[in-house]
Design an enzyme around this catalytic site. Structure first.
Site, mmCIF file in Angstrom:
data_model
loop_
_atom_site.group_PDB
_atom_site.id
_atom_site.type_symbol
_atom_site.label_atom_id
_atom_site.label_comp_id
_atom_site.label_asym_id
_atom_site.label_seq_id
_atom_site.Cartn_x
_atom_site.Cartn_y
_atom_site.Cartn_z
ATOM 1 N N SER A 142 0.844 -1.186 0.000
ATOM 2 C CA SER A 142 0.000 0.000 0.000
ATOM 3 C C SER A 142 0.877 1.232 0.000
ATOM 4 O O SER A 142 2.030 1.184 0.445
ATOM 5 C CB SER A 142 -0.886 0.017 1.252
ATOM 6 O OG SER A 142 -1.553 1.268 1.393
ATOM 7 N N TYR A 155 -2.190 -0.575 10.334
ATOM 8 C CA TYR A 155 -2.371 -0.990 8.939
ATOM 9 C C TYR A 155 -1.096 -0.721 8.141
ATOM 10 O O TYR A 155 -0.608 -1.588 7.405
ATOM 11 C CB TYR A 155 -3.550 -0.231 8.323
ATOM 12 C CG TYR A 155 -3.647 -0.349 6.824
ATOM 13 C CD1 TYR A 155 -4.153 -1.504 6.220
ATOM 14 C CD2 TYR A 155 -3.222 0.690 5.998
ATOM 15 C CE1 TYR A 155 -4.235 -1.612 4.838
ATOM 16 C CE2 TYR A 155 -3.305 0.590 4.620
ATOM 17 C CZ TYR A 155 -3.809 -0.556 4.045
ATOM 18 O OH TYR A 155 -3.888 -0.669 2.678
#
Length: 265
Positions: A142, A155
């Site tokens: 990501s 995350y």
């Protein structure tokens, strides 16, 4: 590795980017094993596969269950006769809260799905890939895996772990028949927010960072990811935001981090 006539495993294949990866691969002539914890989502993916459904198998697996994952390669090979590649796409985000306010149950869930799930899938399939003439591992990290996003710190840590895992694998496998790619999506228009916050749902899909008018569609993200796999790219930056912030973070990391922090304040 060109995907035509190859068998590719896609995690998170029941939703969002994962579903579009499955459909993209099928349209390019690959056979696909779609993996997801959500059987209803997989059924919906089958319904979208149209004339290609004979080349698609579905596997209801919780990727945080190591024993279940370790039995998956034989299931895929029993159905398709071989396995040539994997796209580890499945992932969830955390509630948008600071680390101080995030309970350990959520922390463990995010780390288990995003990192351990990717690790289990990779280790389970790698011995079979090493026996193929050519094979490919694509892991979806990501933009949050190289750039801190307040409220998504755990995350980001899980996706940074995926980044280093993938880059380490690339170095370890550089003299083998297995190519390795890491993908950094920016904002993609999926329902990961809903899935990630739905009572511990372990669903996949991509990343929901950014404003809606700037987001990639799941179809666009899937095309970028599959193209990166076919071109054996080392790293893939999916989206203008990911490309821009990657450059900025390399040059002035503190300024880049402050821009994101101020934007979310």
């Amino acid at each position: 590795m060109k995907v035509r006539d190859k068998v590719i495993v896609v995690t998170g294949g029941g939703n969002g980017i994962g579903r579009e990866l499955v459909l993209n691969l099928l349209n390019k002539g690959a056979s696909v094993a779609a993996v997801d914890v959500n059987s209803g989502g997989l059924e919906e993916t089958v319904n979208h596969s149209g004339e290609h459904r004979d080349y698609l198998s579905t596997h209801v697996v919780d990727i945080t269950d190591r024993e279940a994952v370790e039995s998956l390669p034989s299931e895929v090979i029993d159905h398709h006769g071989k396995v040539d590649g994997i796209i580890n796409n499945a992932g969830i985000i955390q509630p948008f809260v600071d680390v101080e306010d995030l309970d350990y149950e959520k922390i463990d869930l995010v780390m288990n799905v995003n990192f351990n799930g990717t690790l289990y899938m990779t280790k389970s399939f790698l011995p079979y890939f090493l026996e193929r003439p050519e094979a490919h591992i694509t892991n979806v990290s990501s933009m949050g895996g190289f750039l801190p996003v307040p409220g998504q710190t755990i995350y980001g840590a899980s996706k940074a772990a995926v980044k280093l895992l993938t880059e380490g694998l690339h170095s370890e496998l550089k003299d083998t028949n297995v190519n390795v790619t890491v993908v950094f999506p920016g904002g993609v228009g999926t329902n990961i927010m809903e899935n990630s916050n739905a009572e511990g749902t372990r669903e996949s899909s991509g990343d929901d960072e950014g404003q809606s008018h700037k987001l990639l569609t799941p179809e666009e993200a899937a095309e970028i990811i599959v193209s990166g796999m076919e071109d054996d790219k080392y790293r893939v930056l999916a989206g203008k935001d990911s490309k821009m912030m990657d450059r900025l973070y390399r040059l002035v990391p503190k300024k880049a981090a402050n821009i994101i922090a101020d934007k979310l304040r």
